[in-house]
Design an enzyme around this catalytic site. Sequence first.
Site, PDB file in Angstrom:
ATOM      1  N   ILE A   1       0.851  -1.190   0.000  1.00  0.00           N
ATOM      2  CA  ILE A   1       0.000   0.000   0.000  1.00  0.00           C
ATOM      3  C   ILE A   1       0.888   1.242   0.000  1.00  0.00           C
ATOM      4  O   ILE A   1       1.813   1.357   0.806  1.00  0.00           O
ATOM      5  CB  ILE A   1      -1.021  -0.014   1.163  1.00  0.00           C
ATOM      6  CG1 ILE A   1      -1.926   1.217   1.077  1.00  0.00           C
ATOM      7  CG2 ILE A   1      -0.368  -0.132   2.527  1.00  0.00           C
ATOM      8  CD1 ILE A   1      -3.258   1.048   1.793  1.00  0.00           C
TER       9      ILE A   1
ATOM     10  N   MET B   1       0.964   5.109   0.365  1.00  0.00           N
ATOM     11  CA  MET B   1       0.381   6.386   0.761  1.00  0.00           C
ATOM     12  C   MET B   1       1.485   7.458   0.778  1.00  0.00           C
ATOM     13  O   MET B   1       1.330   8.536   0.245  1.00  0.00           O
ATOM     14  CB  MET B   1      -0.211   6.290   2.170  1.00  0.00           C
ATOM     15  CG  MET B   1      -1.181   5.154   2.394  1.00  0.00           C
ATOM     16  SD  MET B   1      -1.816   5.220   4.100  1.00  0.00           S
ATOM     17  CE  MET B   1      -2.256   3.548   4.372  1.00  0.00           C
ATOM     18  N   THR B   2       2.602   7.135   1.441  1.00  0.00           N
ATOM     19  CA  THR B   2       3.651   8.140   1.699  1.00  0.00           C
ATOM     20  C   THR B   2       4.345   8.585   0.413  1.00  0.00           C
ATOM     21  O   THR B   2       4.630   7.763  -0.465  1.00  0.00           O
ATOM     22  CB  THR B   2       4.692   7.540   2.667  1.00  0.00           C
ATOM     23  OG1 THR B   2       4.007   7.078   3.826  1.00  0.00           O
ATOM     24  CG2 THR B   2       5.731   8.572   3.072  1.00  0.00           C
TER      25      THR B   2
ATOM     26  N   GLY C   1       7.530  13.995  -0.549  1.00  0.00           N
ATOM     27  CA  GLY C   1       7.248  15.299   0.057  1.00  0.00           C
ATOM     28  C   GLY C   1       6.576  15.228   1.417  1.00  0.00           C
ATOM     29  O   GLY C   1       6.407  16.256   2.077  1.00  0.00           O
TER      30      GLY C   1
ATOM     31  N   SER D   1       3.139  12.312   6.964  1.00  0.00           N
ATOM     32  CA  SER D   1       2.224  12.577   8.079  1.00  0.00           C
ATOM     33  C   SER D   1       0.965  13.286   7.600  1.00  0.00           C
ATOM     34  O   SER D   1      -0.142  12.960   8.031  1.00  0.00           O
ATOM     35  CB  SER D   1       2.918  13.465   9.126  1.00  0.00           C
ATOM     36  OG  SER D   1       4.057  12.817   9.619  1.00  0.00           O
TER      37      SER D   1
ATOM     38  N   PHE E   1       9.269   4.795   0.617  1.00  0.00           N
ATOM     39  CA  PHE E   1       9.282   3.965   1.840  1.00  0.00           C
ATOM     40  C   PHE E   1       8.219   2.863   1.786  1.00  0.00           C
ATOM     41  O   PHE E   1       7.641   2.526   2.832  1.00  0.00           O
ATOM     42  CB  PHE E   1       9.020   4.809   3.102  1.00  0.00           C
ATOM     43  CG  PHE E   1       9.873   6.033   3.274  1.00  0.00           C
ATOM     44  CD1 PHE E   1      11.211   6.019   2.924  1.00  0.00           C
ATOM     45  CD2 PHE E   1       9.341   7.198   3.814  1.00  0.00           C
ATOM     46  CE1 PHE E   1      12.008   7.150   3.107  1.00  0.00           C
ATOM     47  CE2 PHE E   1      10.122   8.330   4.000  1.00  0.00           C
ATOM     48  CZ  PHE E   1      11.464   8.315   3.646  1.00  0.00           C
TER      49      PHE E   1
ATOM     50  N   GLU F   1      -4.010  -1.436  11.156  1.00  0.00           N
ATOM     51  CA  GLU F   1      -2.558  -1.383  10.929  1.00  0.00           C
ATOM     52  C   GLU F   1      -1.847  -1.011  12.237  1.00  0.00           C
ATOM     53  O   GLU F   1      -0.845  -1.610  12.614  1.00  0.00           O
ATOM     54  CB  GLU F   1      -2.246  -0.342   9.847  1.00  0.00           C
ATOM     55  CG  GLU F   1      -0.760  -0.088   9.694  1.00  0.00           C
ATOM     56  CD  GLU F   1      -0.395   0.809   8.508  1.00  0.00           C
ATOM     57  OE1 GLU F   1      -1.312   1.244   7.786  1.00  0.00           O
ATOM     58  OE2 GLU F   1       0.807   1.059   8.324  1.00  0.00           O
ATOM     59  N   ARG F   2      -2.400  -0.035  12.928  1.00  0.00           N
ATOM     60  CA  ARG F   2      -1.743   0.444  14.162  1.00  0.00           C
ATOM     61  C   ARG F   2      -1.813  -0.603  15.266  1.00  0.00           C
ATOM     62  O   ARG F   2      -0.851  -0.766  16.027  1.00  0.00           O
ATOM     63  CB  ARG F   2      -2.360   1.773  14.587  1.00  0.00           C
ATOM     64  CG  ARG F   2      -1.962   2.844  13.612  1.00  0.00           C
ATOM     65  CD  ARG F   2      -2.505   4.202  13.856  1.00  0.00           C
ATOM     66  NE  ARG F   2      -2.034   5.054  12.775  1.00  0.00           N
ATOM     67  CZ  ARG F   2      -2.666   6.130  12.315  1.00  0.00           C
ATOM     68  NH1 ARG F   2      -3.801   6.505  12.858  1.00  0.00           N
ATOM     69  NH2 ARG F   2      -2.159   6.841  11.329  1.00  0.00           N
TER      70      ARG F   2
ATOM     71  N   GLY G   1      29.648  -4.497  25.003  1.00  0.00           N
ATOM     72  CA  GLY G   1      30.143  -4.340  23.623  1.00  0.00           C
ATOM     73  C   GLY G   1      29.462  -5.276  22.647  1.00  0.00           C
ATOM     74  O   GLY G   1      29.243  -4.941  21.473  1.00  0.00           O
TER      75      GLY G   1
END
Length: 381
Positions: free
Chosen positions: A125, A127-128, A131, A134, A158, A244-245, A342
Site C-alpha cells: 500500500i 500512501m507516503t 514530500g 504525516s 518507503f 494497521e496500528r 560491547g
Amino acid sequence: MRRTLFNEDHEAFRETVRGFVERLLIPNHERFMEQRSIDREVWLEAGKLGLLGLEIPEEYGGSGAHDFRFNVVVNEEFSKVALAFASCMSIHADICAPYLVKLTTEEQKRRWLPKFCTGELWTAIAMTEPGGGSDLGALKTTAVRDGDEWVINGSKTFITNGYSADLVIVAARTDPSKGSKGISLFAVETGTPGFERGRKLEKLGQHESDTAELFFSDVRVPADNMIGEEGMGFVNMMKLLPQERLGTAVTNLAHATQIFNETLDYVKERKAFGQPIGSFQHNAFQLADLATSLDVAQAYVDKCTEAHVLGEATTVDVSKAKLWSSEIQNQVIDTCVQLHGGYGYMNEYRAARAWADARVTKIWAGSNEIMKLIISRDLGL
Ligand SMILES: Cc1cc2nc3c(=O)[nH]c(=O)nc-3n(C[C@H](O)[C@H](O)[C@H](O)COP(=O)(O)OP(=O)(O)OC[C@H]3O[C@@H](n4cnc5c(N)ncnc54)[C@H](O)[C@@H]3O)c2cc1C
C-alpha cells in the site's frame, strides 16, 4: 501475567505458525537479509497453510476467520524472529486485505482475492510520498480521468513490499479542489506501462524486507481498478488505519518481549567482578522495571485486540496502543543493548539488530507525534 486473549484454536494455530517459522524463516534468515527481500516461495508456502487469507471470505479462497486474534498469533511468532518478517506479512495479510475485501466490487474480489490467498498476488500500500507522509491529506500524486481509464502521475516512497508486490494500492488525488476529500485509491498492477520501481532502499534495520520508491509516469489503469468510491480514499484510509496500528502494537511487544527474555538469559550467564551481571542491583531493578512495563503494555494491547475483534476499538484506543508499545519496545531494547555491553553493538547479536529494527516503530504507521495529535484532539485540545 497469564494472558487470556487466546483460546485452544488460537494456540493450535500458533503451533502451525511456529512450524512454518522454523522451517522457512529461521534457516533462510541471513540470506533474506543479504538479498534485502524474502523469497516468494515463502509466501506461497504461507498461502498453502492458510496464513494469508485470514481476512478473506471462504468463497474467494480465504478462511474467513474474521478473528484478528489469529492475525495476532502470526504477527507475534514472526516478530519474535525478526520484525521485518511480521511487517511484510502484515502489510499483505492485515493491512491490504481489508481494502480488497471491504471496498471492492464482486468483479474485483474475483479478480484479485483467490491469488491474494495463495501468495501469487503479493500486495503493498502506497500512501507516503517523498514530500511527506504525516500530512496524508496533502498528497500530490494525481489521477486524471480519461475515458474509461485513469492516468496516474507522481511518486511514493518507503513502501514496504514495494519492490516485490504484484498489486499496489495507490492513494492519488482525483480532485485538486477538494483537499482530503479529493483523494481516491487505485490498484496498480506490475507490468502496467509507466509504473517503475526505484532501488530497494538501504535502511537502518529490517534488512529482510524490501522497501521501495515507486514512480508513476502516465500510468493508465482501467476505471474498474479504482478501490472504493471516488473521493473516499482519505476517509477509507482513516477507517482502516486502526487495524494497521493495532498490528504494529502487537509486533512491538512480541519483539521486545523476545529480546527481553534472551537478555535475561544473558545476564544470568555473563559475569563481571566475579558475579552474574544480572545480580547487580542496578541491573536487576532495570530488568524489573522493563518486565513491569512489558506486562502492563501487553494487558492494554490485548484489551484493544479484544475490543477490535468485537468491532469496538476506537482510533484513539489503538493510537494509544501504537504510541505506548513503540516507546516501551525502544526503551526495553535499548536497555538490552546496554546490558550486552560491547556485544550489544555487534550485529551478530540479536539485541543490536533488534535495536536497529525497532527504531522505525516510533515513525511509521503514523508517527508517534501524529498519535499524540489524535489523542490530544480527543481530549478537546
Ligand atoms: C521502513 C519504513 C516502511 C514504511 N512502509 C510504508 C508503507 O508500506 N506504505 C506507506 O505508505 N508508508 C510507509 N512508510 C512511511 C511512514 O508511514 C512515514 O515515514 C511516516 O508516516 C512519516 O512520514 P514522513 O517520513 O514523510 O515524515 P514527515 O511527515 O515529514 O514528518 C517528519 C517529522 O515531523 C513530525 N510531524 C509531522 N507533522 C507533525 C505535527 N502536526 N505535529 C508534530 N510533529 C509532526 C513527524 O512526527 C516526524 O517526526 C514506511 C516508512 C519506513 C521508514
